[in-house]
Design a protein around this motif. Sequence first.
Motif, short mmCIF file in Angstrom:
data_model
loop_
_atom_site.label_atom_id
_atom_site.label_comp_id
_atom_site.label_asym_id
_atom_site.label_seq_id
_atom_site.Cartn_x
_atom_site.Cartn_y
_atom_site.Cartn_z
N ASP A 720 0.83 -1.21 0.00
CA ASP A 720 0.00 0.00 0.00
C ASP A 720 0.87 1.26 0.00
O ASP A 720 0.57 2.24 -0.69
CB ASP A 720 -0.92 0.01 1.22
CG ASP A 720 -2.04 -1.01 1.11
OD1 ASP A 720 -2.30 -1.45 -0.02
OD2 ASP A 720 -2.63 -1.36 2.14
N THR A 723 2.36 1.88 -3.43
CA THR A 723 1.35 2.43 -4.35
C THR A 723 1.12 3.91 -4.08
O THR A 723 1.05 4.72 -5.01
CB THR A 723 0.03 1.65 -4.19
OG1 THR A 723 0.24 0.28 -4.51
CG2 THR A 723 -1.05 2.23 -5.10
N ARG A 726 4.37 6.01 -5.09
CA ARG A 726 4.62 6.09 -6.54
C ARG A 726 3.82 7.23 -7.18
O ARG A 726 4.22 7.78 -8.19
CB ARG A 726 4.26 4.76 -7.21
CG ARG A 726 5.25 3.63 -6.94
CD ARG A 726 6.61 3.88 -7.58
NE ARG A 726 7.52 2.74 -7.40
CZ ARG A 726 8.81 2.75 -7.77
NH1 ARG A 726 9.33 3.84 -8.32
NH2 ARG A 726 9.56 1.70 -7.57
N ARG A 727 2.70 7.58 -6.56
CA ARG A 727 1.87 8.65 -7.11
C ARG A 727 2.54 10.01 -6.95
O ARG A 727 2.19 10.96 -7.65
CB ARG A 727 0.51 8.66 -6.42
CG ARG A 727 -0.34 7.41 -6.63
CD ARG A 727 -1.77 7.64 -6.16
NE ARG A 727 -2.55 6.42 -6.20
CZ ARG A 727 -2.93 5.75 -5.11
NH1 ARG A 727 -2.60 6.21 -3.92
NH2 ARG A 727 -3.64 4.65 -5.22
#
Length: 789
Positions: A720, A723, A726-727
């Motif tokens: 999590d 993820t 990475r944004r």
Amino acid sequence: MARQGKSFQVGDRTLSVTNLDKVLYPETGTTKADVIHYYLSVADVLIPQITHRPVTRKRWVDGVGTEKKPGEVFFRKDLEDSAPEWIPTGSVEHKSRTNTYPIADEPAALARFAQVAALELHTPQWRFGRNGQPRNPDRLVLDLDPGEGVGLAECAEVAFWCREILDDMGMATFPVTSGSKGIHLYAGLDGTYNSEQVSKVAHELAKALEADHPDEVISTMKRADRAGKVFLDWSQNSAAKTTVSPYSLRGRLTPMVAAPRTWEELEAKDLRQLAYEEVLERVDQGINPISDLGADRLDTYRSMRDASKTAEPVPAQRPSGGDKDQPSFVIQEHHASSLHWDFRLEYAGVLVSWAVPKGVPLKKNVNRLAVQTEDHPLEYGTFEGTIAKGEYGAGEVSIWDTGTYEREKWRDGKEVIATLHGRDDGGLGGVPRRFALIRTKGMGDDSWLMQLMKDQPDDHANPEPEETLSVADLPGPMLCSVGKPADVTLGKKDGETWAFEMKWDGYRVIAGVGKNTVVLSSRNGKDLTDLFPQACELTELIDDEAVLDGELVALDEQGRPDFSLLQAVLKGDDEVSEDAELRYMVFDILRLGDRSLTKETYEERRKILAEHLAEGENVVVPPNYTGNLAAATKASSQLGLEGVVAKRMDSTYLPGKRASAWLKLKTRQHQEVIVIGVREGKGSRSGSIGSLLVAVPDESGELRYAGRVGTGFTDSQLADIETTLRRIERKTPPIDDVPAEDSSDAWWVTPKLVAEVALAGHTRHGRVRQAAWRGLRQDKDIKDVRWEV
């Protein structure tokens, strides 16, 4: 199965058999006796998949033969004239004729099929209803068929792509290796849609996957185009089509099985089809990955009742579907050990049921606890009477209201929205009522929230003004300064008096309570209302509109606050313990009615809070300790908390400001940090996060490197976090003082996320020591982060 000459006793049935030593699979020497034994051994897991369905059999009277000389095979729809009379049948009208199919609802029927060498059992996706007519399908199926040059591994990859789409549609998916070449995927349906509608959805799914993966997937029927691709056959959802049943044998050269599998198995590099001996071993070990598809939903109900002792209906047969065009509902007033109301909605052939202790809400924005109970039979919809003393649910049952309902949304185990149409003289008042039931993690096993929704069918005739309370109306919370025990004890010499509260391990939350609604704001002004809908009970617990200050915490199995658990619950993590419970710990009140209380002393505010706010199922007013720091510290330690908060008794409330009248006295060292980068993992964490690089602003507010955090993560948290990060990935480090040994294999992120770590202190150079991850703090801003240890 006891042998009596040429007859066998299977349950209550006597079955005549012949040629038990006849070889049906020459390559393995598998005999008819072996086939009968297989079907009887898997009957408990196979029958739930085929009961109430017409069974088309694929028969090899003389066996499957060999590769050079295959055995003759034919499909059989009608039940053979020689079949026993006790095998039930169902008729289906086709264009040119009517077929009478057998129905297999007991092991003896499977043994009979094996006796006539019906090795493969094929069924449609629908079942016969109670009236003997075909119902709408109760499952969707996708057949993943590998083309030339493609194997089972490629089918598994496509299966995962299908699963992603079906998950987004709220449908759990069950994989079955077909026993031939490919994979079948099943997903349960509620019977709302007919076969044509389901086929269209399956076709659109297949076309969408083909568009996304044109080199791997094809959705058209033309065989010549399938080479090198997986054919996603959606057509078996047609009412006229059948699919080989899970747990059926296959008429291959060797006795393979259409075997239900787990998703973990589909990830294995050595994935292969399973032989019947392997499936027998799995069933013997209790492995049945498809048990939730086609299960008898009344098993629990029957296990809790003795039909000879209770007046309640206890049907012997499994449910076969109800009237899906106008499903029924019933609400029963139940005077058992405690009075409650039983709320029941027809779904998938049963009455899905909840017990509502305080009654069905008839006012908007009032949440009621609804505890899901076992599914009940449809016959229970007309039940009124006395359940005998000593029996489960003993007491008087009467119908409070009943009728039909419109199903707007049904997400199994998560959410139901329905509009009920009751009787003119019923408890709902003779008008349609639109309700929502929401399963919220953190409330305990089987607990839901039930609410009469704001938007009602008759609102156009009787509009009700809605409250306009919002997070923007709420003040920021008063903040604590970091202190030491001496700050409190020395202050007493000057006549200061202090109260001590626990430093709760959760999210600081300001609650605005209106007449019919509650809104929640985090420390940094984010709207948390949807994350904790249980807070709506505040409208019933306080006797006027109010603004409250408190902490939202998650309690573990020992009843202790757990910050990591709180994050998992609010995120909706399916792996989080169902025992986790959320509590709003209210420790201050800022407004009551039209009266602002911020200028009142802490001592006065606590008195007002105690007088006007009652405790509820999810709301607690924790005690404070006056004059005894040692007792408060001991209580904090016993709860596993990081310390206490000391509050001066004469202090006023300063919204949004930090003050020395409130002091954090820590016994455990936790520190807020800002994530700035990621170091790649090695060894067991290869391809994942190895550690996080963090920073803390110095006294002037400039962001300075604070070291690495590499422990305290679970595998799901690592996924999590990656993820999320990475944004906000960036190409360059956001600060310039990261040492080369830490930056050499790092990738960087924009410094905008606050996290919390446990640590053993920090070095004189401002580096964290022995830091362990506790979680992201999305309720806090980076501007508020400073060294606290």
